[in-house]
Scaffold this motif. Structure first.
Motif, short mmCIF file in Angstrom:
data_model
loop_
_atom_site.label_atom_id
_atom_site.label_comp_id
_atom_site.label_asym_id
_atom_site.label_seq_id
_atom_site.Cartn_x
_atom_site.Cartn_y
_atom_site.Cartn_z
N ASP A 75 48.55 37.87 28.58
CA ASP A 75 47.32 38.36 28.65
C ASP A 75 46.30 37.09 29.03
OD1 ASP A 75 48.40 40.76 28.18
OD2 ASP A 75 48.62 40.38 25.89
N PHE A 76 46.57 36.53 29.89
CA PHE A 76 45.36 35.46 29.99
C PHE A 76 43.94 36.03 30.47
CE2 PHE A 76 42.74 33.04 33.21
CZ PHE A 76 42.60 31.86 32.38
N TRP A 77 43.85 36.96 31.22
CA TRP A 77 42.58 37.49 31.55
C TRP A 77 41.84 38.26 30.48
CZ3 TRP A 77 41.15 35.26 35.64
CH2 TRP A 77 41.98 34.90 36.71
N ALA A 78 42.61 38.54 29.27
CA ALA A 78 42.04 39.11 28.37
C ALA A 78 41.10 38.19 27.56
CB ALA A 78 43.04 39.83 27.52
N GLN A 79 41.40 36.98 27.91
CA GLN A 79 40.95 35.86 26.90
C GLN A 79 39.92 34.95 27.46
OE1 GLN A 79 44.20 33.27 25.60
NE2 GLN A 79 45.79 34.97 26.14
N VAL A 80 39.66 35.59 28.79
CA VAL A 80 38.10 34.94 29.29
C VAL A 80 37.32 35.85 29.55
CG1 VAL A 80 39.80 33.01 30.35
CG2 VAL A 80 39.48 34.89 31.64
N ASP A 81 36.16 35.56 29.79
CA ASP A 81 34.81 36.54 30.32
C ASP A 81 34.89 36.80 31.55
OD1 ASP A 81 33.56 34.42 31.49
OD2 ASP A 81 32.47 33.82 29.54
N GLY A 82 33.97 37.48 32.09
CA GLY A 82 33.85 38.22 33.23
C GLY A 82 33.50 37.17 34.36
N GLN A 83 32.65 36.05 34.01
CA GLN A 83 32.10 35.00 34.70
C GLN A 83 33.22 34.00 35.19
OE1 GLN A 83 29.08 32.43 33.31
NE2 GLN A 83 28.76 31.31 35.03
N ALA A 84 33.95 33.62 34.05
CA ALA A 84 35.34 33.01 34.24
C ALA A 84 36.19 33.70 35.06
CB ALA A 84 36.00 32.50 32.97
N ARG A 85 36.39 34.78 35.12
CA ARG A 85 37.19 35.72 35.88
C ARG A 85 36.92 35.35 37.34
NH1 ARG A 85 36.44 39.90 32.37
NH2 ARG A 85 37.98 39.93 30.66
N SER A 86 35.50 35.86 37.68
CA SER A 86 34.80 35.64 38.83
C SER A 86 34.94 34.32 39.59
CB SER A 86 33.61 35.99 39.03
OG SER A 86 32.79 35.96 40.16
N VAL A 87 35.03 33.14 38.83
CA VAL A 87 34.99 31.97 39.59
C VAL A 87 36.36 31.56 39.86
CG1 VAL A 87 34.40 29.41 38.82
CG2 VAL A 87 32.89 31.05 38.12
N ILE A 88 37.41 31.76 38.67
CA ILE A 88 38.69 31.49 39.03
C ILE A 88 39.27 32.33 40.36
CG2 ILE A 88 40.97 31.70 38.10
CD1 ILE A 88 39.71 31.24 35.15
N GLY A 89 38.72 33.73 40.43
CA GLY A 89 38.78 34.16 41.59
C GLY A 89 38.68 33.92 42.99
N ASP A 90 37.11 33.15 42.83
CA ASP A 90 36.75 32.50 44.17
C ASP A 90 37.49 31.24 44.35
OD1 ASP A 90 35.10 34.54 44.20
OD2 ASP A 90 33.31 33.37 43.28
N PHE A 91 38.18 30.78 43.43
CA PHE A 91 38.78 29.25 43.65
C PHE A 91 40.04 29.88 44.30
CE2 PHE A 91 41.16 25.61 42.59
CZ PHE A 91 40.25 24.58 42.49
N LEU A 92 40.65 30.77 43.85
CA LEU A 92 41.92 31.14 44.17
C LEU A 92 42.05 32.28 45.33
CD1 LEU A 92 43.90 30.71 40.70
CD2 LEU A 92 44.04 29.00 42.77
N ALA A 93 41.09 32.65 45.94
CA ALA A 93 40.91 33.73 46.63
C ALA A 93 41.92 33.61 47.87
CB ALA A 93 39.45 33.78 47.62
N ALA A 94 42.76 32.56 48.08
CA ALA A 94 43.65 32.63 49.14
C ALA A 94 45.17 32.82 48.45
CB ALA A 94 43.67 31.22 49.98
N ALA A 95 45.12 32.87 47.31
CA ALA A 95 46.57 32.95 46.43
C ALA A 95 47.31 33.99 46.67
CB ALA A 95 46.15 32.73 44.93
N VAL A 96 48.58 33.78 46.35
CA VAL A 96 49.45 34.81 46.54
C VAL A 96 50.30 34.83 45.42
CG1 VAL A 96 51.47 35.89 47.84
CG2 VAL A 96 49.58 34.79 49.09
N VAL A 97 50.27 35.93 44.51
CA VAL A 97 50.94 35.95 43.33
C VAL A 97 51.51 37.31 42.94
CG1 VAL A 97 50.71 35.83 40.71
CG2 VAL A 97 49.26 34.49 42.04
N GLY A 98 52.87 37.27 42.69
CA GLY A 98 53.61 38.71 42.62
C GLY A 98 55.05 38.43 42.83
#
Length: 342
Positions: A264-287
């Motif tokens: 549950d990593f995403w539940a432990q960070v705020d919305g700003q952190a989610r957005s910044v990590i998402g921008d950093f990893l916009a080319a990521a493939v996870v699944g």
């Protein structure tokens, strides 16, 4: 739609030191990973230069290139990249020229324009002279001369190095290196594994301005792809939390060794952190396998890349190898059966 099996698959390794592990462990894991990538048919295995960063053991890049090349037999090995502002071109030419003599036809020299470190470390590297916009193109040209055939009257000869013609790649996360690679007719690798914002613009610029050279007739684009694969999407997201923690540490200045995954990593960070990590990893493939295949297909169609360079920071080394297995299977799923490896 671009066929995935026509795209070369490679890997970039930062040689992460895991929490609870040692540098020696990290180096051994890197070699085992390279051997596994070779078995899977990967084209190249690159090491990245970083300095004074907790949890990254790839600072002596040329030494590591030799270690990995010595422990493999076919895969190309190189730098992704050597940060040229930190080094005199002659020293780089001699190091990679030596590697090319030891492992002929298998060494790449990827060059980056950033220092890959902080100010105090740059001074410790004796590169505290302010860089100008002209320095990198001039240093690249000098490396091309030093690794090429000596010319009549040439007084400075790299020995070893001269005549080895080690392939030079330009790496970057902006438009500068894309334009320079196009002008020089060099292959170009975009650092979309951590800075994907200008990916499409850089690729378009590179292809539009590409001039054929003696070493490359057509543009060749490689893109960095953060990849975490597992049997299910849920497990992949769980494993990817190690990468998310690393990215958060980079963004907050709290760099640590590669951390174990957390639920549950995403539940432990705020919305700003989610957005910044998402921008950093916009080319990521996870699944899981289907998600990975769809994600790689999306990148292929979006960029028309000739090569994917995977970055896979999985805490458990065995699960990292499994992640590469899943990616390789996804890439060849549409390959004709007669073309598949036995």
């Amino acid at each position: 739609m671009r066929s995935l099996h026509t795209i070369a698959l490679s890997m970039l390794d930062l040689v992460a030191v895991r929490e609870g592990g040692t540098v020696a462990d990290a180096l051994a894991i890197a070699l085992r990973t390279a051997q596994h990538a070779e078995h899977l048919g990967f084209t190249r295995y690159w090491l990245a230069e970083h300095h004074n960063m907790a949890g990254i053991a790839s600072s002596a890049t040329a030494v590591l290139v030799g270690h990995i090349a010595g422990g493999t037999s076919r895969i190309r090995v190189g730098s992704g990249g050597v940060m040229l502002p930190n080094h005199a071109p002659l020293v780089v030419a001699e190091a990679f020229g030596t590697l090319a003599e030891l492992y002929p036809g298998r060494i790449d020299l990827g060059l980056g324009r950033a220092p890959g470190t902080d100010g105090p470390t740059m001074r410790a590297l004796r590169r505290d002279r302010p860089e100008t916009e002209d320095d990198f193109p001039r240093d690249v040209a000098e490396l091309q001369r030093l690794l090429g055939d000596p010319q009549p009257g040439q007084r400075l000869i790299a020995m070893p190095g001269a005549g080895t013609h080690v392939p030079i790649w330009l790496l970057g996360s902006s438009l500068f290196s894309a334009q320079l690679a196009a002008e020089r007719g060099l292959p170009f690798a975009f650092a979309s594994h951590f800075a994907p914002r200008l990916l499409l613009q850089a690729i378009d610029l590179y292809r539009a301005r590409f001039r054929p050279s003696a070493t490359l007739a057509q543009p060749h684009v490689a893109i960095g792809v953060p990849l975490i694969a597992a049997p299910t999407d849920a497990e992949a997201e769980y494993l990817a939390s190690s990468t998310y923690q690393r990215v958060l540490g980079i963004l907050t200045g709290d760099r640590r060794r590669l951390q174990p995954p957390v639920p549950d990593f995403w539940a432990q960070v705020d919305g700003q952190a989610r957005s910044v990590i998402g921008d950093f990893l916009a080319a990521a493939v996870v699944g899981g396998p289907e998600t990975v295949r769809a994600g790689l297909q999306r990148l292929a169609d979006l960029t028309g890349a000739d090569e994917f360079v995977l970055v896979s920071d999985v805490y458990d080394p065995a699960l990292r190898l499994r992640s590469l297995d899943i990616a390789a299977a996804a890439m060849r799923a549409d390959q004709p059966p007669e073309a598949l490896p036995a």
